[in-house]
Design an enzyme around this catalytic site. Sequence first.
Site, mmCIF file in Angstrom:
data_model
loop_
_atom_site.group_PDB
_atom_site.id
_atom_site.type_symbol
_atom_site.label_atom_id
_atom_site.label_comp_id
_atom_site.label_asym_id
_atom_site.label_seq_id
_atom_site.Cartn_x
_atom_site.Cartn_y
_atom_site.Cartn_z
ATOM 1 C CD GLU A 24 -2.145 -5.630 15.112
ATOM 2 O OE1 GLU A 24 -3.131 -5.653 15.854
ATOM 3 O OE2 GLU A 24 -2.092 -4.951 14.074
ATOM 4 N NE ARG A 65 -2.523 -1.803 3.200
ATOM 5 C CZ ARG A 65 -2.256 -3.082 3.495
ATOM 6 N NH1 ARG A 65 -2.503 -4.016 2.620
ATOM 7 N NH2 ARG A 65 -1.760 -3.411 4.660
#
Length: 182
Positions: A106, A69
């Site tokens: 994460e 992205r």
Amino acid sequence: MSAYRDEDPRINGIKTKISVVPNFPKPGIMFQDITTLLLDSKAFKDTIDLFVERYKGKDISVVAGVEARGFIFGPPIALAIGAKFVPLRKPGKLPGEVVSIKYDLEYGSDCLEMQIGAVKAGERALVVDDLIATGGTLCAAMDLLGRAGAEIVECACVIECPDLKGRERLNNKPLYVLVEYH
């Protein structure tokens, strides 16, 4: 620093175009989906414009975009400020010699690569991605650029998840975000 705190009127329009997808890519993750932002040409343009306004005239010679992205936001920013765009890719995607770094996310681990010679010592670099969560990806990107001798001017993200404390992991490197998600 956040444009959201500065209350730019474009920020609310951007924020309302980001959707949240629960339990993606795995249970417990609240995925910030920028696809809906990209589908709205005004919100997408406002996003790019806010970054360009911040970085124009800052003598940045490299905009490094993190796959995937960061590839959406980085090139238009680079073109508008007169900088080159350097893609930071997943393993095996770049031809020639590369330098790589493994890092934790994460929800797992990953690796970034950069072509050797894409960045020269002394160049001023901006790192661009869509989101900062735990900060692992941005730290890895800064490390790759630092190995080449670049000076990191700032990291720029559309979204920050401050509860995950990624900003703290950046070791006082400047971070600019447009919206926060709590």
